[in-house]
Scaffold this active site. Structure first.
Site, PDB file in Angstrom:
ATOM      1  N   ARG A  60       4.971   2.234  36.166  1.00  0.00           N
ATOM      2  CA  ARG A  60       5.675   2.316  37.447  1.00  0.00           C
ATOM      3  C   ARG A  60       5.596   0.949  38.117  1.00  0.00           C
ATOM      4  O   ARG A  60       4.517   0.378  38.254  1.00  0.00           O
ATOM      5  CB  ARG A  60       5.014   3.390  38.311  1.00  0.00           C
ATOM      6  N   CYS A  71       5.275  14.382  32.034  1.00  0.00           N
ATOM      7  CA  CYS A  71       4.272  14.462  33.097  1.00  0.00           C
ATOM      8  C   CYS A  71       3.175  15.455  32.732  1.00  0.00           C
ATOM      9  O   CYS A  71       3.448  16.615  32.435  1.00  0.00           O
ATOM     10  CB  CYS A  71       4.913  14.869  34.422  1.00  0.00           C
ATOM     11  N   LYS A  89      -4.893   8.585  46.990  1.00  0.00           N
ATOM     12  CA  LYS A  89      -3.716   7.737  47.180  1.00  0.00           C
ATOM     13  C   LYS A  89      -3.333   7.645  48.647  1.00  0.00           C
ATOM     14  O   LYS A  89      -3.676   8.523  49.448  1.00  0.00           O
ATOM     15  CB  LYS A  89      -2.556   8.275  46.363  1.00  0.00           C
ATOM     16  N   CYS A 104       6.116  15.586  43.967  1.00  0.00           N
ATOM     17  CA  CYS A 104       6.676  14.235  43.988  1.00  0.00           C
ATOM     18  C   CYS A 104       8.078  14.198  44.595  1.00  0.00           C
ATOM     19  O   CYS A 104       8.492  13.199  45.148  1.00  0.00           O
ATOM     20  CB  CYS A 104       6.709  13.658  42.574  1.00  0.00           C
ATOM     21  N   ARG A 107       0.194   2.773  47.924  1.00  0.00           N
ATOM     22  CA  ARG A 107       1.206   2.758  46.862  1.00  0.00           C
ATOM     23  C   ARG A 107       2.447   1.979  47.301  1.00  0.00           C
ATOM     24  O   ARG A 107       2.479   1.391  48.374  1.00  0.00           O
ATOM     25  CB  ARG A 107       1.598   4.206  46.524  1.00  0.00           C
ATOM     26  N   LYS A 139       0.091   6.559  51.158  1.00  0.00           N
ATOM     27  CA  LYS A 139       1.524   6.242  51.108  1.00  0.00           C
ATOM     28  C   LYS A 139       2.046   5.805  52.466  1.00  0.00           C
ATOM     29  O   LYS A 139       1.756   6.434  53.480  1.00  0.00           O
ATOM     30  CB  LYS A 139       2.293   7.480  50.625  1.00  0.00           C
ATOM     31  N   CYS A 149      11.652  15.886  40.397  1.00  0.00           N
ATOM     32  CA  CYS A 149      10.684  14.978  39.795  1.00  0.00           C
ATOM     33  C   CYS A 149      10.866  14.998  38.277  1.00  0.00           C
ATOM     34  O   CYS A 149      11.704  15.714  37.749  1.00  0.00           O
ATOM     35  CB  CYS A 149       9.262  15.404  40.169  1.00  0.00           C
ATOM     36  N   CYS A 159       5.388  20.846  39.819  1.00  0.00           N
ATOM     37  CA  CYS A 159       4.035  21.279  40.171  1.00  0.00           C
ATOM     38  C   CYS A 159       3.837  21.046  41.657  1.00  0.00           C
ATOM     39  O   CYS A 159       4.637  20.367  42.286  1.00  0.00           O
ATOM     40  CB  CYS A 159       2.987  20.527  39.350  1.00  0.00           C
TER      41      CYS A 159
END
Lengths: 598, 566
Positions: B78, B437, B211, B480, B147, B213, B431, B476
């Site tokens: 990514r 994934c 994470k 995302c 991120r 964002k 996603c 899931c």
């Protein structure tokens, strides 16, 4: 069984009495006595005090508990680990493993089993339980009458098939003859408490269990009556392609059932297979010759008969041409081209023979004014195919595994396949039978001493016997170092038995592995290149007494590997080429340089 | 320095980070191991900080296991691409890498960057080096750090876009980890053994608990879904000039099925700051999360939970203390959509073309040669590319003279502004999910288009073809594609089974609510049909679907993530 003070809870006097008494008992008396004792044990257990706890301890030493788990997110694994720890703390003998890391065949020997599993997706087993699950639900699953078990299943009740995998295992183990030692518990997302309760329940039962009698071992006749002349019809248990999607290769892994055959083999031996011709080819041939497939023809000198179509399928070779065959056939046709070819330069004949079969020949050199009986009278019998055995019988009792490269090619306008490899790749399903025998090979043997290091070099299917070697060394607990060189075309698709080598590397059964994938890089890299890169170390192994094995293609691989060995010895010893050759010749004489090439 | 107040033993991940020697671990050795195309589990966790996930082709997992082959391990890379802006040269590099080392496709992500899938272990270094030569990196594109910073892909106010994007880029650069691990491992930078200075002044050796964002929005567009971000900056314009940003904290989409202590949450505005303060504010907020985030349980570690545990006032006070000055009162603003506006638009003398890229997948197919077409455009384009938060693509800053040339290429290769599609499809997002994934429980990108085919039949019948309805699918609950901000949303539970959510706000200002649990396609269609028909009949003027389902009583209005599960 002979009791001793060391292996039983009895004192010297009791031991002697028992040892005198037990051998005299009949089977019925033994059964009666064990029932009597266990009932008494139940009623008296309340009153037992100190001596009983001592008895428990020794039981714990002898009665092994196996904790297996299938886990997706890690919940079952951590539960299993914690129960394992608790049992160990109580001085039980305990084994812990994920379901797929557990050898399914060993289930036969398990006494007490605690099985923990989650359920995944729509009632499916978690990934690391799939293989075991499939095994248990296949007809290969063993009877487990001596097994006591209990299942803990984790799940999410918002799914339709809540705890399905646990239920499946629970039911299946019962079907296979196991005894539930404690009822299954199905836990929802908040599993901690019910799981603990389940364990306490299980633990209470385990604490009360009497020592179970060793189950009588089945006597297997070791007197083999099957042989090359009387091949054993081995059932195919498994037949998978080892090459991943997109590969140029197809390598079949076959597992055959030898149970009841009395056949025995050692790592390094080969298995002979009597293959059959493709019936499509047979039909074509019969049609081409306008024969009657049902006509009875002799198949040996005794005058045994088979239908023509059976004889051409099972008995006679129709897929390769030889000079003697052409000579015999030349007398059966008025066609004058055939003798011309036969009398041509040998190169030309060779070119003609290469890649052609009987159908090509009869089409080219008709007419054939002969009967079927006359015609097949000149054919030879289908030759037996030999394959290096890819398994150790110690690791796989009653089974033999093979690694067979499917040979396929286009030639002279038709698609063709190897007789036996084609049969194994295209016409052999689990449940089918293959006539087999064991071909001993004393020239490809592991060193006598288990501590002796071995260097194994193989490309493609040449890796097969090394799988047997490592299974054997793993099974016998050998300490010797092992080093494997393996070559194929592509890492992603052609790394035969990859996960097994990885497992052995992790366990130390395989000490080192070097790989060469010739088509992954711009420059083609083969096993001999990897050997030369490791020249110094490889020579040190030789000097330390290592045995060297080479298996696989004779023309290219074995020759290049030999040249690499010469180079290594010459350079590391700083000697001449002929001296290096002599060094290797000595190794060969000492049986330290062995080859199985084809 | 650290004022950890959360209880419990640190999770295994904390241990891994701490022992990693600032994200080095044994990545070099692991990538050199020729026996497996995987790397050890602990290393995969460190690798995320370098912008890559180890994955495997899940379609082949069981088959390969039977073949005694390890899973088809591969790596997703990514890119860190602040605000989703890429030059034509960068586009060409990504296109080449995707075809040379990847699976021949590119994914435009919901966070405005490129993802390349299917890279084999031995091609990772080559890929990252090629990106580096084109001035791109993947550092901190994943991992427990800040991120990729998102930024409104504003096509109509280019000067404002340039200014705001510059702030987004600055945020991204200034908040990067300072370790040289990335440069040593991938770019062959020599390791310097001077350890006298502090290596990670802001992050510390354990980085963040989870994470983090950041997004920057420019009203009236809320394309970045500003309220889904841990930290959001809403640009405040007056007379066409940037005055500063409202500061919003504590958003996040992810949750765990079956654990009501996890939930999606929207951020809340705690004040306003002038533009030049933006990095300082972000940095101080990050240090609050660094010190107070839960380091024992990763599923409770996002900033939203830290805030919900302690209250918004606490954060404001803590922030003001750390800043040494106070945030100003929040300014007024107005959003009117979170989707993209397709087609050609003119702004500040340049043309901008927003193309519809279904689920952000750049691939040649029978219908259209998207990948080839964009490659050809990149060869002649003199402006830039902007990846939108809705997985679409803007060919930006096209001069008057170039416009017809670009148009011809768009035509030739079958690229589209999506106008022939229903407004529902144009507002769809999914996603990646299967097969790459590792988290996916159900299909998303491979399935949503065909599900929309079927919903479109209903929509057409109901006369709603041009009704903009935001529809999103995630494989899931990590979410995302920000599904709980979709007016119709699906979160995967098992193959073919989804939870269906309804009632999010059209401008991305309200979460949706669970409507049906664990249902398959048939039930999805059966459930949606009557609602859509009634909506068509009963909708009030300018009423959006997400508002209607609440008014009509299908679901309750969600005021805060805290009542998402109620």
């Amino acid at each position: 069984m002979q009791f001793e003070v060391m292996n039983s809870p009895f004192n010297q006097e009791q031991t002697e009495l028992l040892n005198r008494l037990l051998p005299t008992l009949t089977e019925t008396q033994k059964i009666w006595l064990s029932g009597y004792l266990s009932v008494r044990g139940e009623t008296e257990s309340v009153a037992t005090t100190d001596p009983a706890s001592k008895q428990n301890e020794s039981e714990r030493e002898t009665r092994e508990i196996t904790v297996l788990y299938g886990s997706h997110t890690g919940n079952c694994q951590s539960l299993a680990e914690s129960f394992f720890q608790k049992l160990e703390n109580e001085e039980y003998k305990v084994t812990l493993s994920s379901l797929d890391d557990f050898k399914p065949k060993a289930l036969k020997n398990v006494k007490d089993l605690l099985l923990l599993t989650s359920t995944h997706g729509d009632g499916d087993p978690p990934d690391n339980a799939l293989s075991f699950y499939d095994y248990l639900f296949s007809n290969r699953a063993p009877e487990v009458e001596d097994l006591r078990y209990s299942v803990l299943s984790l799940g999410d009740s918002s799914y339709e098939f809540f705890c399905q995998t646990g239920k499946d295992f629970d039911q299946r183990l019962e079907e296979l003859g196991g005894t539930r030692l404690y009822p299954r518990a199905d836990c929802d997302l908040d599993f901690e408490e019910p799981a603990e309760e389940w364990f306490e329940g299980v633990f209470a039962v385990l604490n009360d269990s009497p020592l179970s009698e060793e189950s009588a071992k089945r006597e297997v006749s070791t007197h083999g009556t099957y042989s090359r002349t009387n091949p054993f019809k081995a059932q195919i248990l498994e037949n998978v392609n080892l090459n991943g999607r997109g590969s140029n290769k197809e390598t079949r892994h076959l597992e055959l059932d030898l149970e009841g055959s009395g056949l025995e083999y050692e790592p390094g031996d080969s298995l002979g297979i009597y293959p059959e011709n493709d019936t499509k080819l047979v039909d074509q041939l019969i049609e081409e010759m306008k024969w009657d497939p049902k006509e009875e023809v002799p198949i040996n000198k005794n005058g045994d008969l088979q239908s023509l179509s059976d004889a051409l399928t099972k008995t006679y070779e129709i897929t390769s041409l030889t000079k003697p065959l052409l000579e015999k056939l030349a007398s059966l046709t008025p066609n004058e081209e055939l003798p011309t070819i036969l009398n041509a330069e040998s190169e030309e004949l060779k070119t003609y023979l290469y890649g052609r079969d009987l159908i090509d020949l009869i089409r080219a050199f008709g007419p054939w004014p002969v009967t079927a009986k006359e015609f097949i009278g000149v054919l030879r019998r289908i030759p037996v195919r030999l394959y290096s055995i890819a398994s150790s019988s110690k690791a796989n009792p009653d089974e033999v595994h093979l690694t067979i490269g499917a040979l396929r090619y286009d030639a002279h306008g038709r698609k063709r396949a190897g007789v036996c490899s084609g049969q194994c790749a295209e016409r052999s399903l689990p449940g089918d039978e293959l006539p087999v025998f064991v071909q001993k090979n004393q020239n490809f043997r592991l060193p006598d001493h288990p501590d002796t290091p071995v260097i194994m070099i193989g490309a493609g299917t040449g890796v097969a016997p090394y799988r047997a070697f490592l299974q054997e060394r793993e099974e016998t607990g050998s300490q010797g170092d092992t080093w494997l060189f393996f070559g194929e075309q592509h890492f992603v698709t052609d790394f035969l038995y990859q996960i097994e080598w990885q497992k052995w590397l992790k366990k130390g059964v395989l000490s080192k592995m070097d790989v060469a994938f010739s088509r992954d890089t711009d420059e083609k890299v083969y096993v001999q290149h990897r050997m030369l890169e490791r020249s110094k170390e490889l020579y040190e192994w030789l000097e330390a007494g290592a045995h060297v094995y080479v298996c696989g293609d004779e023309k290219y691989m074995a020759k290049d590997v030999h040249a690499a060995l010469v180079t290594i010895v010459r350079e590391e010893r700083e000697i001449s080429e002929s001296e290096a050759e002599a060094y290797l010749a000595d190794l060969r004489n000492e049986k330290r340089y062995q080859r199985d090439v084809y | 320095m650290s004022k950890k107040t959360t209880q419990g033993t640190p999770s295994e991940m904390e241990n891994i980070k701490e022992k990693s020697d600032y994200l080095r671990g044994s990545l070099v050795e692991s990538f050199a191991d020729p026996i497996t195309s995987s790397i050890p589990d602990a290393e995969t966790k460190l690798l995320k900080f370098h912008g890559s996930y180890m994955q495997d082709d899940r379609d082949l997992r069981q088959e390969r296991k039977q073949q005694k082959l390890e899973p088809a391990y591969q790596f997703m890379v990514r890119v860190r691409l602040p605000g989703g802006v890429a030059t034509p040269e960068q586009w060409l590099v990504m296109d080449d890498l995707a075809n040379r080392y990847g699976n021949g496709t590119l994914k435009l992500t919901t966070r405005q960057t490129f993802q390349m899938h299917g890279v084999l272990k031995w091609n990772m270094k080559k890929s990252i080096q090629a990106m580096d030569r084109a001035l791109m990196d993947s550092l901190a594109a994943c991992g427990d750090v800040n991120r990729n910073v998102m930024c409104n892909a504003n096509p109509y106010q280019s000067n404002i876009h340039a200014e705001v994007h510059e702030w987004a880029r600055k945020l991204s650069d200034d908040l990067l980890p300072r370790t040289r691990a990335y440069h040593e491992i991938w770019l062959d930078e020599e390791k310097v053994l001077d350890r006298s200075e502090i290596i990670e002044p802001m992050y510390g050796p354990q980085y963040l608990p989870r994470k983090f964002k950041i997004g920057v929005a420019v009203p009236p567009s809320n394309d970045v879904d500003i309220f889904s971000q841990d930290l959001g900056f809403i640009a405040i314009l007056e007379d066409g000039k940037l005055q500063g940003f409202n500061v919003a904290v504590g958003g996040g989409m992810g949750m765990t099925h079956g654990d009501p202590n996890t939930y999606p949450q929207l951020s809340r505005i705690i004040g306003f700051c002038s533009p030049e303060k933006i990095v300082e504010v972000a940095e101080k907020i990050i240090t609050i999360q660094r010190d107070y985030g839960d380091r024992s349980e990763r599923k409770y570690a996002r900033f939203k939970y830290t805030i919900d545990r302690r209250g918004l006032e606490w954060v404001r006070t803590e922030l003001n203390n750390r800043l040494g000055w106070n945030l100003e009162e929040e300014r007024s603003y107005h959003f009117d959509h979170n989707g993209d506006r397709y087609g050609w638009l003119k702004g500040d003398g340049k043309w901008h073309l927003t193309l519809f890229i279904q689920n952000g997948r750049i691939v040649d197919s029978r219908d259209s040669e998207i990948m080839t077409g964009l490659r050809e455009i990149a060869k002649v384009h003199t402006g830039d590319f902007r990846l939108t938060p809705n997985q679409n693509l803007i060919i930006a800053s096209v001069s008057e003279e170039k416009k017809s040339e670009i148009e011809a290429l768009v035509e030739k290769y079958g690229l589209t502004d999506g106008r022939q599609n229903s407004a529902l499809r144009r507002n769809s997002m999914a996603c990646v999910a299967f097969p790459t994934c590792g988290l996916a429980m159900a299909e998303a990108e491979r399935y949503l288009p065909s599900l929309i085919d079927k919903i479109e039949v209903i929509v057409d019948e109901a006369g709603l073809r041009d009704e903009e309805i935001v529809i999103r699918m995630s494989g899931c609950p990590n979410s995302c594609s920000r599904p709980t901000l979709g007016e119709i949303a699906f979160i995967g539970k098992a193959p073919g089974k989804y939870n269906m959510y309804l009632g999010a706000g059209f401008v991305g200002d309200r979460l949706s609510k669970l409507y049906k649990e664990n249902i398959g396609e048939e039930e999805i269609l059966q459930s949606l049909k009557p609602i859509l028909f009634k909506f068509a009949k009963e909708k009030e003027e300018n009423e959006h679907f997400g508002d209607y389902v609440i008014r009509a009583g299908y679901v309750e209005r969600v005021h805060s993530g805290l009542d998402f599960h109620k």
